[in-house]
Structure formats: C-alpha cells, structure tokens
Design a protein around this motif. Structure first.
Motif, PDB file in Angstrom:
ATOM      1  N   VAL A 152      80.077  34.116  52.849  1.00  0.00           N
ATOM      2  CA  VAL A 152      81.492  34.410  53.080  1.00  0.00           C
ATOM      3  C   VAL A 152      82.285  34.266  51.781  1.00  0.00           C
ATOM      4  CG1 VAL A 152      83.600  33.751  54.311  1.00  0.00           C
ATOM      5  CG2 VAL A 152      81.392  33.752  55.507  1.00  0.00           C
ATOM      6  N   ASN A 153      82.119  33.126  51.083  1.00  0.00           N
ATOM      7  CA  ASN A 153      82.932  32.895  49.879  1.00  0.00           C
ATOM      8  C   ASN A 153      82.159  33.049  48.578  1.00  0.00           C
ATOM      9  OD1 ASN A 153      81.457  30.488  49.529  1.00  0.00           O
ATOM     10  ND2 ASN A 153      82.988  29.264  50.596  1.00  0.00           N
ATOM     11  N   GLY A 154      80.853  33.293  48.647  1.00  0.00           N
ATOM     12  CA  GLY A 154      80.074  33.537  47.442  1.00  0.00           C
ATOM     13  C   GLY A 154      79.617  32.307  46.688  1.00  0.00           C
ATOM     14  N   MET A 155      79.897  31.098  47.221  1.00  0.00           N
ATOM     15  CA  MET A 155      79.446  29.881  46.567  1.00  0.00           C
ATOM     16  C   MET A 155      77.915  29.859  46.493  1.00  0.00           C
ATOM     17  SD  MET A 155      79.859  25.924  47.860  1.00  0.00           S
ATOM     18  CE  MET A 155      81.643  26.026  47.935  1.00  0.00           C
ATOM     19  N   MET A 156      77.384  29.433  45.350  1.00  0.00           N
ATOM     20  CA  MET A 156      75.937  29.379  45.182  1.00  0.00           C
ATOM     21  C   MET A 156      75.504  27.946  44.901  1.00  0.00           C
ATOM     22  SD  MET A 156      73.493  31.691  42.678  1.00  0.00           S
ATOM     23  CE  MET A 156      74.056  33.228  43.446  1.00  0.00           C
ATOM     24  N   LYS A 157      74.427  27.525  45.533  1.00  0.00           N
ATOM     25  CA  LYS A 157      73.869  26.192  45.356  1.00  0.00           C
ATOM     26  C   LYS A 157      72.411  26.305  44.930  1.00  0.00           C
ATOM     27  CE  LYS A 157      77.307  23.516  46.922  1.00  0.00           C
ATOM     28  NZ  LYS A 157      77.896  22.358  46.196  1.00  0.00           N
ATOM     29  N   LEU A 158      72.045  25.485  43.922  1.00  0.00           N
ATOM     30  CA  LEU A 158      70.656  25.381  43.510  1.00  0.00           C
ATOM     31  C   LEU A 158      70.011  24.187  44.198  1.00  0.00           C
ATOM     32  CD1 LEU A 158      71.162  26.091  39.697  1.00  0.00           C
ATOM     33  CD2 LEU A 158      70.562  27.711  41.511  1.00  0.00           C
ATOM     34  N   ASP A 159      68.679  24.148  44.184  1.00  0.00           N
ATOM     35  CA  ASP A 159      67.930  23.075  44.842  1.00  0.00           C
ATOM     36  C   ASP A 159      68.306  23.008  46.319  1.00  0.00           C
ATOM     37  OD1 ASP A 159      66.005  21.113  44.734  1.00  0.00           O
ATOM     38  OD2 ASP A 159      67.410  19.508  44.252  1.00  0.00           O
ATOM     39  N   MET A 160      68.452  24.189  46.925  1.00  0.00           N
ATOM     40  CA  MET A 160      69.007  24.282  48.277  1.00  0.00           C
ATOM     41  C   MET A 160      68.148  23.578  49.327  1.00  0.00           C
ATOM     42  SD  MET A 160      71.632  25.448  49.896  1.00  0.00           S
ATOM     43  CE  MET A 160      72.201  25.984  51.518  1.00  0.00           C
ATOM     44  N   MET A 161      66.838  23.659  49.188  1.00  0.00           N
ATOM     45  CA  MET A 161      65.979  23.051  50.209  1.00  0.00           C
ATOM     46  C   MET A 161      66.177  21.539  50.266  1.00  0.00           C
ATOM     47  SD  MET A 161      64.540  25.425  51.848  1.00  0.00           S
ATOM     48  CE  MET A 161      63.374  24.460  52.804  1.00  0.00           C
ATOM     49  N   ASN A 162      66.356  20.907  49.116  1.00  0.00           N
ATOM     50  CA  ASN A 162      66.615  19.471  49.116  1.00  0.00           C
ATOM     51  C   ASN A 162      67.977  19.159  49.720  1.00  0.00           C
ATOM     52  OD1 ASN A 162      64.193  18.499  48.097  1.00  0.00           O
ATOM     53  ND2 ASN A 162      64.847  18.685  45.974  1.00  0.00           N
ATOM     54  N   LEU A 163      68.957  20.031  49.501  1.00  0.00           N
ATOM     55  CA  LEU A 163      70.277  19.824  50.092  1.00  0.00           C
ATOM     56  C   LEU A 163      70.221  19.928  51.616  1.00  0.00           C
ATOM     57  CD1 LEU A 163      72.530  21.887  47.629  1.00  0.00           C
ATOM     58  CD2 LEU A 163      72.211  19.403  47.702  1.00  0.00           C
ATOM     59  N   LEU A 164      69.332  20.781  52.112  1.00  0.00           N
ATOM     60  CA  LEU A 164      69.224  20.971  53.566  1.00  0.00           C
ATOM     61  C   LEU A 164      68.491  19.832  54.266  1.00  0.00           C
ATOM     62  CD1 LEU A 164      68.400  24.793  53.762  1.00  0.00           C
ATOM     63  CD2 LEU A 164      70.570  23.683  54.340  1.00  0.00           C
ATOM     64  N   ARG A 165      67.848  18.976  53.472  1.00  0.00           N
ATOM     65  CA  ARG A 165      67.061  17.886  54.060  1.00  0.00           C
ATOM     66  C   ARG A 165      67.908  16.941  54.911  1.00  0.00           C
ATOM     67  NH1 ARG A 165      62.352  15.991  51.568  1.00  0.00           N
ATOM     68  NH2 ARG A 165      63.219  13.904  51.479  1.00  0.00           N
ATOM     69  N   LYS A 166      69.197  16.834  54.598  1.00  0.00           N
ATOM     70  CA  LYS A 166      70.042  15.859  55.308  1.00  0.00           C
ATOM     71  C   LYS A 166      70.520  16.375  56.666  1.00  0.00           C
ATOM     72  CE  LYS A 166      74.320  17.252  52.931  1.00  0.00           C
ATOM     73  NZ  LYS A 166      75.430  16.801  52.046  1.00  0.00           N
ATOM     74  N   PHE A 167      70.214  17.631  56.974  1.00  0.00           N
ATOM     75  CA  PHE A 167      70.662  18.209  58.240  1.00  0.00           C
ATOM     76  C   PHE A 167      69.516  18.333  59.238  1.00  0.00           C
ATOM     77  CE2 PHE A 167      73.314  20.310  54.912  1.00  0.00           C
ATOM     78  CZ  PHE A 167      74.509  19.680  55.219  1.00  0.00           C
ATOM     79  N   SER A 168      69.872  18.251  60.504  1.00  0.00           N
ATOM     80  CA  SER A 168      68.937  18.615  61.567  1.00  0.00           C
ATOM     81  C   SER A 168      69.158  20.091  61.868  1.00  0.00           C
ATOM     82  CB  SER A 168      69.188  17.770  62.826  1.00  0.00           C
ATOM     83  OG  SER A 168      68.911  16.405  62.578  1.00  0.00           O
ATOM     84  N   LEU A 169      68.100  20.874  61.691  1.00  0.00           N
ATOM     85  CA  LEU A 169      68.205  22.312  61.886  1.00  0.00           C
ATOM     86  C   LEU A 169      67.362  22.735  63.073  1.00  0.00           C
ATOM     87  CD1 LEU A 169      67.887  23.414  58.144  1.00  0.00           C
ATOM     88  CD2 LEU A 169      69.993  23.113  59.462  1.00  0.00           C
ATOM     89  N   GLN A 170      67.812  23.758  63.779  1.00  0.00           N
ATOM     90  CA  GLN A 170      67.100  24.232  64.955  1.00  0.00           C
ATOM     91  C   GLN A 170      67.242  25.745  65.058  1.00  0.00           C
ATOM     92  OE1 GLN A 170      69.124  21.958  68.000  1.00  0.00           O
ATOM     93  NE2 GLN A 170      70.801  23.428  68.154  1.00  0.00           N
ATOM     94  N   THR A 171      66.432  26.329  65.922  1.00  0.00           N
ATOM     95  CA  THR A 171      66.418  27.786  66.043  1.00  0.00           C
ATOM     96  C   THR A 171      67.464  28.311  67.023  1.00  0.00           C
ATOM     97  OG1 THR A 171      64.674  27.603  67.719  1.00  0.00           O
ATOM     98  CG2 THR A 171      63.976  27.942  65.429  1.00  0.00           C
ATOM     99  N   THR A 172      68.136  27.410  67.739  1.00  0.00           N
ATOM    100  CA  THR A 172      69.181  27.836  68.678  1.00  0.00           C
ATOM    101  C   THR A 172      70.509  27.215  68.267  1.00  0.00           C
ATOM    102  OG1 THR A 172      68.638  25.982  70.157  1.00  0.00           O
ATOM    103  CG2 THR A 172      67.574  28.109  70.594  1.00  0.00           C
TER     104      THR A 172
END
Length: 259
Positions: free
Chosen positions: A143-163
């Motif tokens: 949406v805003n074009g912000m870019m993050k590196l090392d994204m997989m490590n940043l996602l580690r703190k979230f619980s993610l699901q397919t629904t």
C-alpha cells in the motif's frame, strides 16, 4: 541483509513442519522427523511403500544437522551454504511451498484492517573458482511502498495462519505484485554491485592461466575439437557469474503498525 544464522533457520523450518527438536546445543541440532519429512528428505520410498503395503505404522528417522564449524567432525550432516543437505531443503521449499498467503492471528473485537506485504526469499549465487550462496529476505508493503530487509526474522514474532481472524478484513494492494517484485530486484541488483568482487577478478585470472596451460598442451593442434571442448569446460567452471533465484514467497497480511 543475508540470513546467516543457519541454526535458527533450520530449527524454525523443522518446527514449522511439526518435527520435534530433540536437542539443539552448540550448533548440533537433533531432529525427530515425522513421516512427511522423512519421505521428503531421507530417500526411502521402498521402505514407506513396504510399510503401507503391510498396514504398519512406519518409524521416521532422526536427523542430526551440524551448523557449528567446530563441531563439523561430529556424527551428522555438516550444514553450510552450498552443502547438499541445505540445498535439498531449499529445493523442497522451492518446489513444494514456493508461494503462500498468510494472515496475522489477531483476537479482534472490532473491525480491523490487515495490510498486505509481499514477502520474497531470494538466493544469490556467486559462482567462479569457488561458490557462495547468500539468502536474503525482503518484505514490501503493497500500500505505502515501505520495504523491510531480513523480513523472515521480523515475522518470527507473529503468529501466522492460513485463515483470516474474526472481525478482520484485508486492504487492497496499491502496488501490483509484479511492480513490487521489480522494486526488490532493483534493490538486490544495487546490493550486488556494491559488493567487493575480488573473487571475480581472481577467477578470471585463474581461467586465463588454465587456458594458457591448455593451449600450451595443444600448441600443435589449437583448432582441435577436443581442445575447444576442454576450453569451454574451463570457461563454464571458472568464469565468474552471479545468479538470482527466488526460493519462495507470498502475501502476508499484518496489522497496520505491526512492523
């Protein structure tokens, strides 16, 4: 930018695959595989065919992975960028789980927008006299074009699901996936150009030395097919090149200020 902690990567990978991490100490990871991962990694098709034929429950194997160079003589698979076992795992990710769509788990009580992130894991391969692989993870807010590196490590703190969670809805991307991917490629191209490339110069020097030796050997027959074949093989082996491949990626929906 690169994922350098192979220990974390491997434990996360096998945990996500519902495999038990029996122990993880000093760069030696012992993993109890489940049936699915035994089938994927251990190359025992006849065993599983036989087990299913006789109606028994099979015994998945244990796998020991070594990421600490000081422990490389221990019993197990020595894992480093370019090692056969790591390449097998990367190929599995590439073939079986190349694209996905995930949502942040949120316990919302009112309408909550989720923002789309394009997440792509790349592998940069530097090939010449020696080979080196580098894994880089990038996230782009669509949406805003912000870019993050090392994204997989940043996602580690979230619980993610397919629904998607109750009361949540997704925002439509303003940036098309193709356009977002091109932005990522541009960033990586600039990154590669900024690297120290003495390895490429050394590879070219070695290639010239090898060709000169070959030409000296064939000095009376420089136009022979065999000589040309061997020179082509030397060029293929030593001429430096850099390749960029996608390991996997997907769209991940997160709360507005999650990152």
């Amino acid at each position: 930018m690169a994922i350098t902690n192979l220990n974390e990567f491997l434990t996360d990978y096998f945990t996500a695959k519902d495999c038990e991490i029996i122990s993880n100490h000093d760069g030696v990871i012992q993993i109890q595989l489940n049936e699915q991962m035994d089938r994927e990694l251990m190359n025992r098709p006849f065993y599983w065919h036989y087990i299913k034929k006789i109606g028994r429950t099979g015994d998945p194997m244990q796998l020991t992975l070594i990421t600490n160079p000081k422990q490389r003589d221990a019993k197990g698979d020595w894992i480093h960028f370019g090692s056969p076992r790591l390449q097998q795992i990367m190929n599995h990710l590439k073939e079986k789980e190349k694209f996905t769509k995930l949502f942040q788990l949120i316990h919302a009580t009112e309408k909550t927008p989720l923002h789309p992130w394009l997440v792509v894991n790349f592998k940069i391969s530097y090939q010449g006299q020696h080979k080196k692989d580098e894994i880089i993870s990038i996230g782009l807010h669509l949406v805003n074009g912000m870019m993050k590196l090392d994204m997989m490590n940043l996602l580690r703190k979230f619980s993610l699901q397919t629904t998607i969670s109750d009361y949540c809805f997704t925002l439509s991307p303003m940036i098309k996936i193709k356009s977002g991917y091109i932005r990522m490629e541009t960033v990586l191209s600039n990154y590669i150009e900024e690297q120290e490339h003495t390895w490429a110069k050394k590879s070219l020097e070695l290639l010239q030395e090898e060709i000169q030796t070959l030409q000296h050997f064939y000095q009376d027959d420089l136009e022979s097919e065999q000589m040309k074949k061997e020179q082509d093989e030397l060029t293929k082996r030593y001429h430096p090149k850099v390749t960029l491949d996608v390991i996997n990626g997907g769209i991940v929906y997160l709360e507005q200020h999650a990152l």
